[in-house]
Design a protein around this motif. Structure first.
Motif, PDB file in Angstrom:
ATOM      1  N   ARG A 172       9.528 -17.366  12.234  1.00 47.24           N
ATOM      2  CA  ARG A 172       8.286 -17.954  12.736  1.00 47.24           C
ATOM      3  C   ARG A 172       7.961 -17.396  14.118  1.00 47.24           C
ATOM      4  NH1 ARG A 172       5.281 -22.181  11.146  1.00 47.24           N
ATOM      5  NH2 ARG A 172       4.011 -23.274  12.681  1.00 47.24           N
ATOM      6  N   ASN A 173       6.707 -16.969  14.301  1.00 49.49           N
ATOM      7  CA  ASN A 173       6.255 -16.382  15.567  1.00 49.49           C
ATOM      8  C   ASN A 173       7.155 -15.234  16.014  1.00 49.49           C
ATOM      9  OD1 ASN A 173       4.026 -18.103  15.906  1.00 49.49           O
ATOM     10  ND2 ASN A 173       5.320 -19.694  16.796  1.00 49.49           N
ATOM     11  N   GLY A 174       7.599 -14.448  15.038  1.00 48.93           N
ATOM     12  CA  GLY A 174       8.451 -13.308  15.342  1.00 48.93           C
ATOM     13  C   GLY A 174       7.643 -12.083  15.724  1.00 48.93           C
ATOM     14  N   VAL A 175       8.341 -10.963  15.806  1.00 43.91           N
ATOM     15  CA  VAL A 175       7.707  -9.679  16.111  1.00 43.91           C
ATOM     16  C   VAL A 175       7.740  -8.840  14.843  1.00 43.91           C
ATOM     17  CG1 VAL A 175       7.784  -7.616  17.543  1.00 43.91           C
ATOM     18  CG2 VAL A 175       8.453  -9.833  18.509  1.00 43.91           C
ATOM     19  N   TYR A 176       6.561  -8.521  14.310  1.00 47.97           N
ATOM     20  CA  TYR A 176       6.463  -7.882  12.999  1.00 47.97           C
ATOM     21  C   TYR A 176       5.969  -6.433  13.085  1.00 47.97           C
ATOM     22  CZ  TYR A 176       6.198 -12.915  11.791  1.00 47.97           C
ATOM     23  OH  TYR A 176       6.418 -14.279  11.685  1.00 47.97           O
ATOM     24  N   VAL A 177       6.209  -5.764  14.198  1.00 49.33           N
ATOM     25  CA  VAL A 177       5.601  -4.448  14.406  1.00 49.33           C
ATOM     26  C   VAL A 177       6.070  -3.402  13.390  1.00 49.33           C
ATOM     27  CG1 VAL A 177       5.145  -4.783  16.857  1.00 49.33           C
ATOM     28  CG2 VAL A 177       7.364  -3.922  16.145  1.00 49.33           C
ATOM     29  N   ASN A 178       7.249  -3.570  12.808  1.00 48.37           N
ATOM     30  CA  ASN A 178       7.756  -2.554  11.876  1.00 48.37           C
ATOM     31  C   ASN A 178       7.616  -2.965  10.406  1.00 48.37           C
ATOM     32  OD1 ASN A 178       9.671  -4.593  11.949  1.00 48.37           O
ATOM     33  ND2 ASN A 178      11.410  -3.200  11.683  1.00 48.37           N
ATOM     34  N   VAL A 179       7.003  -4.114  10.140  1.00 47.38           N
ATOM     35  CA  VAL A 179       6.947  -4.623   8.766  1.00 47.38           C
ATOM     36  C   VAL A 179       6.079  -3.741   7.874  1.00 47.38           C
ATOM     37  CG1 VAL A 179       6.218  -6.554   7.312  1.00 47.38           C
ATOM     38  CG2 VAL A 179       7.413  -7.003   9.462  1.00 47.38           C
ATOM     39  N   VAL A 180       4.917  -3.328   8.366  1.00 50.35           N
ATOM     40  CA  VAL A 180       4.007  -2.521   7.542  1.00 50.35           C
ATOM     41  C   VAL A 180       4.690  -1.237   7.094  1.00 50.35           C
ATOM     42  CG1 VAL A 180       1.866  -1.181   7.550  1.00 50.35           C
ATOM     43  CG2 VAL A 180       1.900  -3.473   8.554  1.00 50.35           C
ATOM     44  N   GLU A 181       5.345  -0.548   8.019  1.00 51.29           N
ATOM     45  CA  GLU A 181       6.001   0.716   7.679  1.00 51.29           C
ATOM     46  C   GLU A 181       7.174   0.487   6.731  1.00 51.29           C
ATOM     47  OE1 GLU A 181       6.267   4.606   7.291  1.00 51.29           O
ATOM     48  OE2 GLU A 181       4.692   3.559   8.418  1.00 51.29           O
ATOM     49  N   ARG A 182       7.930  -0.590   6.940  1.00 47.90           N
ATOM     50  CA  ARG A 182       9.064  -0.882   6.052  1.00 47.90           C
ATOM     51  C   ARG A 182       8.578  -1.153   4.632  1.00 47.90           C
ATOM     52  NH1 ARG A 182      13.758  -3.281   8.134  1.00 47.90           N
ATOM     53  NH2 ARG A 182      14.381  -3.461   5.933  1.00 47.90           N
ATOM     54  N   VAL A 183       7.518  -1.930   4.496  1.00 49.39           N
ATOM     55  CA  VAL A 183       6.972  -2.229   3.168  1.00 49.39           C
ATOM     56  C   VAL A 183       6.413  -0.967   2.523  1.00 49.39           C
ATOM     57  CG1 VAL A 183       5.163  -3.474   1.914  1.00 49.39           C
ATOM     58  CG2 VAL A 183       6.490  -4.645   3.683  1.00 49.39           C
ATOM     59  N   ARG A 184       5.701  -0.176   3.306  1.00 47.14           N
ATOM     60  CA  ARG A 184       5.109   1.062   2.783  1.00 47.14           C
ATOM     61  C   ARG A 184       6.197   2.002   2.252  1.00 47.14           C
ATOM     62  NH1 ARG A 184       1.889   3.111   7.257  1.00 47.14           N
ATOM     63  NH2 ARG A 184       0.252   1.672   6.580  1.00 47.14           N
ATOM     64  N   GLU A 185       7.272   2.152   3.006  1.00 46.59           N
ATOM     65  CA  GLU A 185       8.366   3.029   2.582  1.00 46.59           C
ATOM     66  C   GLU A 185       9.075   2.486   1.338  1.00 46.59           C
ATOM     67  OE1 GLU A 185       9.492   6.052   3.629  1.00 46.59           O
ATOM     68  OE2 GLU A 185       7.588   6.077   4.727  1.00 46.59           O
ATOM     69  N   ALA A 186       9.285   1.152   1.310  1.00 42.86           N
ATOM     70  CA  ALA A 186       9.979   0.546   0.170  1.00 42.86           C
ATOM     71  C   ALA A 186       9.183   0.711  -1.119  1.00 42.86           C
ATOM     72  CB  ALA A 186      10.241  -0.930   0.446  1.00 42.86           C
ATOM     73  N   LEU A 187       7.867   0.616  -1.027  1.00 45.87           N
ATOM     74  CA  LEU A 187       7.030   0.700  -2.226  1.00 45.87           C
ATOM     75  C   LEU A 187       6.927   2.121  -2.768  1.00 45.87           C
ATOM     76  CD1 LEU A 187       4.149  -1.814  -1.389  1.00 45.87           C
ATOM     77  CD2 LEU A 187       6.063  -2.125  -2.966  1.00 45.87           C
ATOM     78  N   LYS A 188       7.463   3.092  -2.055  1.00 49.25           N
ATOM     79  CA  LYS A 188       7.506   4.454  -2.597  1.00 49.25           C
ATOM     80  C   LYS A 188       8.537   4.568  -3.710  1.00 49.25           C
ATOM     81  CE  LYS A 188       5.985   6.832   1.615  1.00 49.25           C
ATOM     82  NZ  LYS A 188       6.360   7.784   2.695  1.00 49.25           N
ATOM     83  N   THR A 189       9.547   3.686  -3.659  1.00 53.74           N
ATOM     84  CA  THR A 189      10.612   3.741  -4.669  1.00 53.74           C
ATOM     85  C   THR A 189      10.731   2.462  -5.492  1.00 53.74           C
ATOM     86  OG1 THR A 189      12.210   3.022  -2.986  1.00 53.74           O
ATOM     87  CG2 THR A 189      11.964   5.392  -3.332  1.00 53.74           C
ATOM     88  N   GLU A 190      10.190   1.350  -4.988  1.00 54.42           N
ATOM     89  CA  GLU A 190      10.269   0.076  -5.690  1.00 54.42           C
ATOM     90  C   GLU A 190       8.887  -0.354  -6.172  1.00 54.42           C
ATOM     91  OE1 GLU A 190      13.042  -1.445  -6.364  1.00 54.42           O
ATOM     92  OE2 GLU A 190      14.355  -0.159  -5.152  1.00 54.42           O
ATOM     93  N   GLU A 191       8.863  -0.977  -7.354  1.00 51.35           N
ATOM     94  CA  GLU A 191       7.583  -1.446  -7.901  1.00 51.35           C
ATOM     95  C   GLU A 191       7.108  -2.697  -7.181  1.00 51.35           C
ATOM     96  OE1 GLU A 191       5.618  -1.978 -12.328  1.00 51.35           O
ATOM     97  OE2 GLU A 191       7.738  -2.453 -12.042  1.00 51.35           O
ATOM     98  N   VAL A 192       8.040  -3.611  -6.895  1.00 53.46           N
ATOM     99  CA  VAL A 192       7.719  -4.833  -6.162  1.00 53.46           C
ATOM    100  C   VAL A 192       8.769  -5.053  -5.077  1.00 53.46           C
ATOM    101  CG1 VAL A 192       6.496  -6.016  -8.028  1.00 53.46           C
ATOM    102  CG2 VAL A 192       8.982  -6.249  -7.842  1.00 53.46           C
ATOM    103  N   VAL A 193       8.367  -5.712  -3.990  1.00 54.37           N
ATOM    104  CA  VAL A 193       9.306  -6.087  -2.933  1.00 54.37           C
ATOM    105  C   VAL A 193       9.072  -7.548  -2.573  1.00 54.37           C
ATOM    106  CG1 VAL A 193       9.486  -3.763  -1.966  1.00 54.37           C
ATOM    107  CG2 VAL A 193       7.769  -5.334  -1.075  1.00 54.37           C
TER     108      VAL A 193
END
Length: 243
Positions: A172-193
């Motif tokens: 809660r109220n964390g720092v999410y600056v790297n979340v978009v890139e992590r999700v984008r990279e994961a979806l290159k190999t995974e269908e769902v995350v």
């Protein structure tokens, strides 16, 4: 009725805004001046600090910035929560609405400089919001059956996501600056995350889902028990066929 005049007025207003902003900022800071300001204001014990939360850049926050600028050349802004998913957007609106200039940015910390010619007596009048506005009504974020899939395919993807290991655990109220890139990279190999958002709150979960949908891009297919299930989308539909 002439419908062509509004863009012209808007363009003139924008040019006037930029002209006034550049006048207040004055000559660009020298490297030595920037280094001195950064060293003075970047530390966590700085008295000139404002927290930016899930509300983003609000009227009241801009007023707080100008109040600090009465006695300080810069203000330290600590960004938390959903807005940190898109720090470029946060920085744009801070500069756009305050007339200031960001001279330092590190993860979720920015320093906003007031300008050489800033005059506290001629600061803009910011109308304060003394009440919380009603939440806007958005279209339903997740449909019962995801577009392009059958009911069974939708259910299968949701179950697959719920039973997978979480890609990240958000606080809660964390720092999410790297979340978009992590999700984008994961979806290159995974269908769902799956993102584990336990204790983040239902409303913030949906805000995060909307941001990820637009920034990754991806398709949120389930919000359940503070878990976000994200699908990479139908690649066959997204990629045009070769001529």
């Amino acid at each position: 009725m002439d419908r062509t005049s509004a863009p012209v007025h808007h363009q003139l207003d924008r040019e006037k805004f930029e002209e006034e902003r550049n006048r207040v900022l004055g000559d660009p800071l020298q490297d030595e001046e920037v280094a001195e300001l950064v060293e003075r204001y970047r530390h966590s014990d700085c008295a000139r600090q404002i927290n930016l939360g899930k509300g983003g850049v609000t009227h009241n926050m801009i007023d707080d910035i100008h109040n600090h600028w009465k006695k300080a050349e810069a203000v330290r802004i600590k960004c938390l929560g959903v807005p940190t998913l898109d720090m470029d957007n946060v920085c744009f609106h801070l500069e756009d609405k305050s007339f200031g200039k960001i001279i330092y940015r590190n993860i979720n910390i920015v320093l906003l400089y007031r300008g050489r010619n800033y005059d506290p007596k001629n600061r803009p009048v910011i109308p304060l919001m003394l009440w919380k506005p009603y939440a806007p009504i958005y279209p339903r974020l997740v449909k019962s059956v995801i577009e392009g899939l059958t009911y069974d395919e939708t259910r299968e993807l949701r179950n697959k996501g719920l039973n997978s290991e979480p890609l990240m655990k958000l606080t809660r109220n964390g720092v999410y600056v790297n979340v978009v890139e992590r999700v984008r990279e994961a979806l290159k190999t995974e269908e769902v995350v799956r993102l584990d958002c336990t204790h983040v709150g239902t409303s913030d979960c949906k805000r995060i889902g909307v941001k990820l949908r637009d920034l990754v891009p991806c398709v949120p297919i389930l919000f359940k028990d503070e878990q976000i299930i994200i699908w990479r989308g139908n690649l066959n539909q997204e990629q045009p066929s070769d001529p």
